[in-house]
Write a protein that holds these residues in place. Structure first.
Motif, PDB file in Angstrom:
ATOM      1  N   GLY A  85       0.807  -1.221   0.000  1.00  0.00           N
ATOM      2  CA  GLY A  85       0.000   0.000   0.000  1.00  0.00           C
ATOM      3  C   GLY A  85       0.832   1.259   0.000  1.00  0.00           C
ATOM      4  O   GLY A  85       2.063   1.212   0.149  1.00  0.00           O
ATOM      5  N   CYS A  86       0.165   2.391  -0.147  1.00  0.00           N
ATOM      6  CA  CYS A  86       0.886   3.654  -0.323  1.00  0.00           C
ATOM      7  C   CYS A  86       1.217   4.344   1.000  1.00  0.00           C
ATOM      8  O   CYS A  86       2.342   4.674   1.273  1.00  0.00           O
ATOM      9  N   GLU A  87       0.195   4.575   1.800  1.00  0.00           N
ATOM     10  CA  GLU A  87       0.443   5.181   3.099  1.00  0.00           C
ATOM     11  C   GLU A  87       0.051   4.186   4.180  1.00  0.00           C
ATOM     12  O   GLU A  87      -0.847   3.374   3.970  1.00  0.00           O
ATOM     13  N   PRO A  88       0.739   4.182   5.303  1.00  0.00           N
ATOM     14  CA  PRO A  88       1.795   5.102   5.731  1.00  0.00           C
ATOM     15  C   PRO A  88       3.188   4.721   5.248  1.00  0.00           C
ATOM     16  O   PRO A  88       4.164   5.344   5.658  1.00  0.00           O
ATOM     17  N   VAL A  89       3.297   3.718   4.336  1.00  0.00           N
ATOM     18  CA  VAL A  89       4.612   3.163   4.005  1.00  0.00           C
ATOM     19  C   VAL A  89       5.513   4.199   3.320  1.00  0.00           C
ATOM     20  O   VAL A  89       6.719   4.242   3.564  1.00  0.00           O
ATOM     21  N   TYR A  90       4.902   5.039   2.477  1.00  0.00           N
ATOM     22  CA  TYR A  90       5.710   6.042   1.781  1.00  0.00           C
ATOM     23  C   TYR A  90       6.506   6.894   2.779  1.00  0.00           C
ATOM     24  O   TYR A  90       7.712   7.096   2.615  1.00  0.00           O
ATOM     25  N   GLY A  91       5.826   7.336   3.834  1.00  0.00           N
ATOM     26  CA  GLY A  91       6.498   8.136   4.857  1.00  0.00           C
ATOM     27  C   GLY A  91       7.593   7.345   5.566  1.00  0.00           C
ATOM     28  O   GLY A  91       8.701   7.849   5.787  1.00  0.00           O
ATOM     29  N   TYR A  92       7.305   6.078   5.875  1.00  0.00           N
ATOM     30  CA  TYR A  92       8.306   5.228   6.543  1.00  0.00           C
ATOM     31  C   TYR A  92       9.579   5.134   5.688  1.00  0.00           C
ATOM     32  O   TYR A  92      10.693   5.314   6.174  1.00  0.00           O
ATOM     33  N   LEU A  93       9.377   4.798   4.418  1.00  0.00           N
ATOM     34  CA  LEU A  93      10.550   4.529   3.574  1.00  0.00           C
ATOM     35  C   LEU A  93      11.357   5.803   3.334  1.00  0.00           C
ATOM     36  O   LEU A  93      12.588   5.770   3.291  1.00  0.00           O
ATOM     37  N   ARG A  94      10.657   6.937   3.175  1.00  0.00           N
ATOM     38  CA  ARG A  94      11.385   8.215   3.030  1.00  0.00           C
ATOM     39  C   ARG A  94      12.272   8.463   4.241  1.00  0.00           C
ATOM     40  O   ARG A  94      13.441   8.815   4.114  1.00  0.00           O
ATOM     41  N   LYS A  95      11.704   8.237   5.420  1.00  0.00           N
ATOM     42  CA  LYS A  95      12.482   8.434   6.654  1.00  0.00           C
ATOM     43  C   LYS A  95      13.733   7.557   6.669  1.00  0.00           C
ATOM     44  O   LYS A  95      14.823   7.995   7.049  1.00  0.00           O
ATOM     45  N   CYS A  96      13.580   6.308   6.256  1.00  0.00           N
ATOM     46  CA  CYS A  96      14.733   5.381   6.250  1.00  0.00           C
ATOM     47  C   CYS A  96      15.791   5.868   5.266  1.00  0.00           C
ATOM     48  O   CYS A  96      16.976   5.934   5.585  1.00  0.00           O
ATOM     49  N   LEU A  97      15.357   6.206   4.040  1.00  0.00           N
ATOM     50  CA  LEU A  97      16.307   6.637   3.009  1.00  0.00           C
ATOM     51  C   LEU A  97      17.014   7.929   3.432  1.00  0.00           C
ATOM     52  O   LEU A  97      18.213   8.089   3.201  1.00  0.00           O
ATOM     53  N   GLU A  98      16.272   8.830   4.080  1.00  0.00           N
ATOM     54  CA  GLU A  98      16.896  10.081   4.536  1.00  0.00           C
ATOM     55  C   GLU A  98      17.963   9.817   5.588  1.00  0.00           C
ATOM     56  O   GLU A  98      18.889  10.603   5.749  1.00  0.00           O
ATOM     57  N   ARG A  99      17.823   8.716   6.283  1.00  0.00           N
ATOM     58  CA  ARG A  99      18.881   8.327   7.240  1.00  0.00           C
ATOM     59  C   ARG A  99      19.927   7.452   6.573  1.00  0.00           C
ATOM     60  O   ARG A  99      20.678   6.753   7.241  1.00  0.00           O
ATOM     61  N   LYS A 100      19.924   7.414   5.224  1.00  0.00           N
ATOM     62  CA  LYS A 100      20.914   6.657   4.441  1.00  0.00           C
ATOM     63  C   LYS A 100      20.791   5.149   4.628  1.00  0.00           C
ATOM     64  O   LYS A 100      21.746   4.410   4.379  1.00  0.00           O
ATOM     65  N   ILE A 101      19.628   4.691   5.062  1.00  0.00           N
ATOM     66  CA  ILE A 101      19.436   3.248   5.235  1.00  0.00           C
ATOM     67  C   ILE A 101      18.858   2.666   3.941  1.00  0.00           C
ATOM     68  O   ILE A 101      17.802   3.101   3.488  1.00  0.00           O
ATOM     69  N   PRO A 102      19.546   1.698   3.319  1.00  0.00           N
ATOM     70  CA  PRO A 102      19.013   1.098   2.098  1.00  0.00           C
ATOM     71  C   PRO A 102      17.704   0.359   2.365  1.00  0.00           C
ATOM     72  O   PRO A 102      17.529  -0.235   3.432  1.00  0.00           O
ATOM     73  N   VAL A 103      16.803   0.405   1.372  1.00  0.00           N
ATOM     74  CA  VAL A 103      15.473  -0.176   1.518  1.00  0.00           C
ATOM     75  C   VAL A 103      15.247  -1.223   0.435  1.00  0.00           C
ATOM     76  O   VAL A 103      15.523  -0.983  -0.733  1.00  0.00           O
ATOM     77  N   ILE A 104      14.751  -2.390   0.844  1.00  0.00           N
ATOM     78  CA  ILE A 104      14.332  -3.433  -0.097  1.00  0.00           C
ATOM     79  C   ILE A 104      12.815  -3.546   0.025  1.00  0.00           C
ATOM     80  O   ILE A 104      12.293  -3.734   1.126  1.00  0.00           O
ATOM     81  N   THR A 105      12.114  -3.430  -1.087  1.00  0.00           N
ATOM     82  CA  THR A 105      10.654  -3.465  -1.027  1.00  0.00           C
ATOM     83  C   THR A 105      10.065  -4.301  -2.151  1.00  0.00           C
ATOM     84  O   THR A 105      10.679  -4.450  -3.213  1.00  0.00           O
ATOM     85  N   ALA A 106       8.855  -4.827  -1.895  1.00  0.00           N
ATOM     86  CA  ALA A 106       8.120  -5.582  -2.914  1.00  0.00           C
ATOM     87  C   ALA A 106       6.838  -4.846  -3.272  1.00  0.00           C
ATOM     88  O   ALA A 106       5.940  -5.408  -3.874  1.00  0.00           O
ATOM     89  N   ASN A 107       6.759  -3.570  -2.928  1.00  0.00           N
ATOM     90  CA  ASN A 107       5.511  -2.807  -2.966  1.00  0.00           C
ATOM     91  C   ASN A 107       5.283  -2.157  -4.330  1.00  0.00           C
ATOM     92  O   ASN A 107       5.709  -1.040  -4.588  1.00  0.00           O
ATOM     93  N   LYS A 108       4.570  -2.872  -5.230  1.00  0.00           N
ATOM     94  CA  LYS A 108       4.414  -2.362  -6.615  1.00  0.00           C
ATOM     95  C   LYS A 108       3.582  -1.108  -6.684  1.00  0.00           C
ATOM     96  O   LYS A 108       3.853  -0.209  -7.474  1.00  0.00           O
ATOM     97  N   GLU A 109       2.526  -1.011  -5.852  1.00  0.00           N
ATOM     98  CA  GLU A 109       1.668   0.176  -5.918  1.00  0.00           C
ATOM     99  C   GLU A 109       2.477   1.414  -5.535  1.00  0.00           C
ATOM    100  O   GLU A 109       2.462   2.426  -6.243  1.00  0.00           O
ATOM    101  N   LEU A 110       3.217   1.306  -4.454  1.00  0.00           N
ATOM    102  CA  LEU A 110       4.027   2.429  -3.999  1.00  0.00           C
ATOM    103  C   LEU A 110       5.064   2.821  -5.045  1.00  0.00           C
ATOM    104  O   LEU A 110       5.276   4.006  -5.336  1.00  0.00           O
ATOM    105  N   LEU A 111       5.695   1.807  -5.670  1.00  0.00           N
ATOM    106  CA  LEU A 111       6.736   2.100  -6.665  1.00  0.00           C
ATOM    107  C   LEU A 111       6.148   2.758  -7.909  1.00  0.00           C
ATOM    108  O   LEU A 111       6.722   3.707  -8.452  1.00  0.00           O
ATOM    109  N   ALA A 112       4.987   2.256  -8.361  1.00  0.00           N
ATOM    110  CA  ALA A 112       4.374   2.839  -9.561  1.00  0.00           C
ATOM    111  C   ALA A 112       3.961   4.282  -9.295  1.00  0.00           C
ATOM    112  O   ALA A 112       4.085   5.143 -10.161  1.00  0.00           O
ATOM    113  N   LYS A 113       3.485   4.566  -8.083  1.00  0.00           N
ATOM    114  CA  LYS A 113       2.980   5.910  -7.792  1.00  0.00           C
ATOM    115  C   LYS A 113       4.065   6.851  -7.281  1.00  0.00           C
ATOM    116  O   LYS A 113       4.067   8.035  -7.594  1.00  0.00           O
TER     117      LYS A 113
END
Lengths: 336, 336
Positions: free
Chosen positions: A79-107
């Motif tokens: 799903g899109c939210e709240p995951v989008y916010g979570y992943l942004r926070k991780c990336l901003e802390r330079k933490i690499p993210v592995i995801t299977a979330n097609k909806e989030l990636l497409a949007k």
């Protein structure tokens, strides 16, 4: 040394990832050069019973993951939210993210990829398309000299299961959907799958990967299998054909990208004719390699965990420590 | 800067490589970071007519290639001698070698790999197994967490073409072989293909890649398709089965490697049932990804050139200049 991974989500896929990390320590140590540990898992519902080792913190508060020295995050919430916010926070802390979330990636793929770029970390997502079939990997890493001319794919296991059941058991769409739900191949609300949205998102991810952009969503034909009747199925059988929910992707001579998702009739000699049940398959037509076909399980706990964990260990290429990942190793920009 | 590649051999595959280098300059420049040029080609027969640009030296003397500042060698001659000597010389001069030569690799792979290691250069050979299907690439680079349990494969296009023709046209083995020869799918002396040797060599290369060793050659069942009769084919049709020349590879619980090459009957629901004509296919059974199937053209000028050229550009990973290739980037030893 130990690599610490935070796991977001403990549904079917999350559980598969957790169990794989426990059972494949030796392979992970070999591939990553270090042992891998999950110290914390984010869940939604704290009341469910879970079979997780006692030394793993189970939390419903996302920010709890930062109590640990996290080296990477695996997202299996969807799903899109709240995951989008979570992943942004991780990336901003330079933490690499592995995801299977097609909806989030497409949007939100471009935004997230930009965030990863800006903070010199990685966002990887092999598991988002075609389950355990390494289709993104092949396109991203292998096909560099070949010119990709066209792609045809069966990308939604639920729809393919329903179409297969209608044909084999001569039962209606509604009966087949109910069977898929009973077997856990379709969700209580199956609209994402049967209306073609799931296939649509995956096709957009493939478009980003191959052409570095998506077509205008309004120009993409997107039909699901909800209008397919038993009469359609029988008519196809009579002409020795099968109906498949097919994604196609190509670039026309003027440079515009063409994509469609719709049920089509294919003949016996079509390379995807034999793809049955919850399997996925991708046919890549290139100028040199010609017709490559990859097929395999499109979903499920361990096939998806397979793609996620192979993605995860790809971060450790060249035996660099995870903190030193730089964008340099990706020659082609994804999600510009 | 220009990368100079010496091409050994100008048969079907060599010609495909030459034409691909000419036609895919833009892709090569993108993938290799430099333009790619073939200044010299080694041939056997200087009397044949050839359509090669005038600024390329065509020679029958192997040592002529060293008149040029060669950065890599592509071998498309085939057979064991004199190629073994040629490739050793190249590796000893630290020149990376790309080859599609399965017989040489099965017989002298360890020696050549040792030579490459000692001189800190590379010997790569994706094109030696399954044409343009990136099966070695997936095993070597992708499947690191998955445990490979079993492999089944159709690896010889000539045999598969003959079996397909016998079935579809109800013609004898001899008639089908003659047809394959007429169409250029079988050589004048077809014994390597129809007696199973070609499949055998490829299976040994897969064994090296997966298990880092080969089974004792005397323990490997190796049967070709020369004993398959039209009666066998018809009996298979009656039980809705097909006969395929199948390679299998697995490791038994005591650690010994089991391999076989023989015609077997497979049922309609077998993932390789639909593989027809000169196509190849590989089914990899792993513990997580489950059943992955890759299929595509197993031979031919451009499919083989595809594998060779994708192999070639893989040398340029991480944008390192070709001279700085070190063994470090290969995590798993091949051909110990």
């Amino acid at each position: 040394m130990t690599v610490n991974v935070a796991l977001l989500g403990l549904g079917t896929v999350g559980q598969g990832v957790y169990e794989t990390v426990v059972s494949h320590q030796e392979e992970l140590r070999q591939a990553a050069g270090e042992s891998v540990r999950i110290p914390v898992i984010l869940i939604k519902d704290s009341c469910k019973n879970r079979s997780i080792s006692g030394d793993v913190e189970i939390t419903t508060d996302f920010n709890d993951i930062f109590k640990y020295p996290i080296d990477a995050v695996i997202e299996a919430v969807g799903g899109c939210e709240p995951v989008y916010g979570y992943l942004r926070k991780c990336l901003e802390r330079k933490i690499p993210v592995i995801t299977a979330n097609k909806e989030l990636l497409a949007k939100k793929g471009s935004e997230l990829m930009n965030t990863a770029d800006r903070h010199q970390t990685e966002l990887i997502f092999e598991a988002s398309v075609a389950g355990s079939i390494p289709i993104l990997y092949i396109i991203k890493n292998y096909l560099k000299v070949n010119r990709i001319q066209k792609l045809e794919a069966i990308l939604n296991g639920t729809s393919n299961f329903i179409l297969t059941a209608m044909r084999n058991n001569k039962q209606s769409f509604e009966q087949s959907l109910a069977e898929a739900q009973r077997l856990g191949y379709a969700e209580a609300d199956p609209s994402n799958d049967i209306l073609g949205w799931d296939t649509f998102y995956k096709t957009m991810i493939l478009s980003e990967l191959i052409y570095h952009r998506q077509p205008d969503w309004n120009d993409v034909v997107r039909k699901g299998i909800d209008q397919v009747t038993l009469e359609d199925i029988n008519a196809a059988i009579e002409s020795q054909e099968k109906i498949k929910l097919m994604a196609t992707l190509s670039r026309s001579s003027n440079g515009s990208i063409k994509a469609s998702i719709e049920p089509v009739r294919i003949k016996k000699d079509h390379p995807l004719y034999a793809v049955e049940g919850v399997n996925n398959a991708v046919r890549i037509k290139t100028d040199l390699a010609d017709d490559l076909v990859l097929s395999g399980p499109g979903a499920g706990a361990f096939p998806t965990a397979s793609a996620i964990m192979e993605d995860f260990v790809s971060l450790f290429k060249n035996n660099k420590p995870l903190k030193d990942i730089s964008k340099k190793r990706r020659a082609v920009p994804l999600f510009k």
